[in-house]
Design a protein around this motif. Sequence first.
Motif, PDB file in Angstrom:
ATOM      1  N   HIS A   1     -35.199 -66.949  60.973  1.00  0.00           N
ATOM      2  CA  HIS A   1     -34.830 -68.345  60.739  1.00  0.00           C
ATOM      3  C   HIS A   1     -35.705 -69.010  59.673  1.00  0.00           C
ATOM      4  O   HIS A   1     -35.474 -70.155  59.327  1.00  0.00           O
TER       5      HIS A   1
ATOM      6  N   SER B   1     -46.805 -69.987  66.278  1.00  0.00           N
ATOM      7  CA  SER B   1     -45.358 -69.904  66.510  1.00  0.00           C
ATOM      8  C   SER B   1     -45.078 -68.812  67.528  1.00  0.00           C
ATOM      9  O   SER B   1     -45.480 -67.660  67.345  1.00  0.00           O
TER      10      SER B   1
ATOM     11  N   LYS C   1     -45.729 -73.142  69.731  1.00  0.00           N
ATOM     12  CA  LYS C   1     -44.587 -73.956  69.301  1.00  0.00           C
ATOM     13  C   LYS C   1     -43.408 -73.064  68.977  1.00  0.00           C
ATOM     14  O   LYS C   1     -43.580 -71.899  68.586  1.00  0.00           O
ATOM     15  N   THR C   2     -42.253 -73.613  69.170  1.00  0.00           N
ATOM     16  CA  THR C   2     -41.065 -72.816  68.931  1.00  0.00           C
ATOM     17  C   THR C   2     -39.966 -73.660  68.317  1.00  0.00           C
ATOM     18  O   THR C   2     -39.968 -74.885  68.430  1.00  0.00           O
ATOM     19  N   THR C   3     -39.062 -72.973  67.646  1.00  0.00           N
ATOM     20  CA  THR C   3     -37.832 -73.595  67.176  1.00  0.00           C
ATOM     21  C   THR C   3     -36.712 -73.044  68.050  1.00  0.00           C
ATOM     22  O   THR C   3     -36.594 -71.826  68.218  1.00  0.00           O
ATOM     23  N   TRP C   4     -35.937 -73.948  68.614  1.00  0.00           N
ATOM     24  CA  TRP C   4     -34.887 -73.483  69.528  1.00  0.00           C
ATOM     25  C   TRP C   4     -33.736 -72.871  68.744  1.00  0.00           C
ATOM     26  O   TRP C   4     -33.195 -73.478  67.812  1.00  0.00           O
TER      27      TRP C   4
ATOM     28  N   SER D   1     -41.818 -78.049  70.850  1.00  0.00           N
ATOM     29  CA  SER D   1     -40.631 -77.349  70.366  1.00  0.00           C
ATOM     30  C   SER D   1     -39.808 -78.293  69.503  1.00  0.00           C
ATOM     31  O   SER D   1     -39.956 -79.507  69.572  1.00  0.00           O
ATOM     32  N   GLY D   2     -38.940 -77.689  68.710  1.00  0.00           N
ATOM     33  CA  GLY D   2     -38.078 -78.500  67.861  1.00  0.00           C
ATOM     34  C   GLY D   2     -36.735 -77.828  67.687  1.00  0.00           C
ATOM     35  O   GLY D   2     -36.586 -76.622  67.946  1.00  0.00           O
ATOM     36  N   HIS D   3     -35.775 -78.613  67.241  1.00  0.00           N
ATOM     37  CA  HIS D   3     -34.415 -78.096  67.097  1.00  0.00           C
ATOM     38  C   HIS D   3     -34.041 -77.841  65.638  1.00  0.00           C
ATOM     39  O   HIS D   3     -32.992 -77.259  65.383  1.00  0.00           O
TER      40      HIS D   3
ATOM     41  N   LEU E   1     -33.343 -76.404  62.305  1.00  0.00           N
ATOM     42  CA  LEU E   1     -33.274 -75.144  61.557  1.00  0.00           C
ATOM     43  C   LEU E   1     -33.045 -75.515  60.096  1.00  0.00           C
ATOM     44  O   LEU E   1     -32.044 -76.149  59.759  1.00  0.00           O
TER      45      LEU E   1
END
Lengths: 99, 359
Positions: B44, B131, B170-173, B197-199, B201
């Motif tokens: 991503h 990440s 931390k992550t990106t959903w 976390s965040g959405h 992209l």
Amino acid sequence: MLPPDKEVFRDPRTASRVIAGEAVVLTPRDGRILTLNETGTRIWELLADGPTIAEIASVLVQEFEIEADRARQDVAAFIDHLLCREIATLERPRDDDDE
Amino acid sequence: MSDSHGDEAPTPLLARIRRKAAQQCVPLHAMIELTHRCNLSCRHCYVVPKSDGNELSLDDIRRILDQLADAGCLFLILSGGEPLLREDFLPIAAYARQKGFAFVLFTNGTRVTADLAAALFDLCVRRVEISLLGGKPETHDAITGVAGSFREAIKGAELLLARSIAVQLKTTWMRPNIEEAPLLESLAREMGAQFRSGHALVPRWDNRPVPADLQVTRSQLTAHVRRQLGGGPYPEPAAVPKERRKDIIPCGAGRTSCVVDAHGRLLPCVVLRTPVGDLRKGSFQDIWQSSPELKHLRSIRLADLPDCSGCNLFTRCSRCAGIARLETGSLLNPSRQACNLARLVANECMQWVAPRCPV
């Protein structure tokens, strides 16, 4: 109380910046954010050069029209506060060029 | 003396400092992308890796840090690519400490060693963000494209935590990991790390779109939002009077924050990647004060956003101007990602309808 001839420095582990006339200082270990008022900010600026308590008080007497004895007492108390927060130190920071 | 604890979460004191910085266009926050190289190949990731030998040198970076400090920058992110691929990372971090920055490291965690953790502790790093793209090793490794990267990231986090350094996972959903949210949250909690976390992209710099199979499905997002809301009641966001809304600055990019890329180009933010100047050729202060692009960005108020300014979902919206531009070509348009999420949250809360939501 700290003696007037004592030199004081910013703790080199401290993050800080003067933003729009206000010192913003972060404590080294717990990341606490502090802001200093006008007089505190002026003292913080002076600490970059490692002045003595007496030298700081002298500047405040000139710039803020404070009586000399009162200035020395207030500066010493304020520096005590900074030392407790570990954002100031009485040890001259090691210069990286000394290595 | 007044104080506030913690990281860059919007405490009242930090909010006040930010308002002052915004009034005077002080770049309170900056990120330096120390390299665009990376040892992982996250599916991503928006970064297009380059090994063209044109990265900023240590001297370049020192000079830029001098200029950022002079301009009032306090909060500094050392990012990448993977910044720990630079052999001179520690001298860079040491210089950031010397110049009085509160610095944070963004890393994938795989290059963290015990010695590095000790050095970062001595340098009083403010926080290390790692990440982590799945709660299960196979999920993370499938996204990064590198077997064993989950284990190495966790090991890196543990080495830092053992030194009492603040770590944020931390992550990106995405479609493969959003259902592992409880696992990720409990993993962070058990380790003693923070989690965020965040959405968002973000499309790659070469305009290649985000792979379709990474996009979360509607049902996944609904289930995720329901779980986050915890069944309510959900606090209603504070209302903002209409007369105040029009003057709201919708984005701090180019006003209180900026990015320096690995080649020394000054950017408004990580998403708005049109360079506004070259710090190898000009000074930060000259570019910051005279760039027409930055002046335009700074002039934008909520009232200039024709659809968003009257939207009932405004207080629930996490619109990113950069993503809006990538999606629609305009900084002033709504962002489809943000609209969808805000509308979903509002519907789940059953407090709001979205009569003017434009998407």
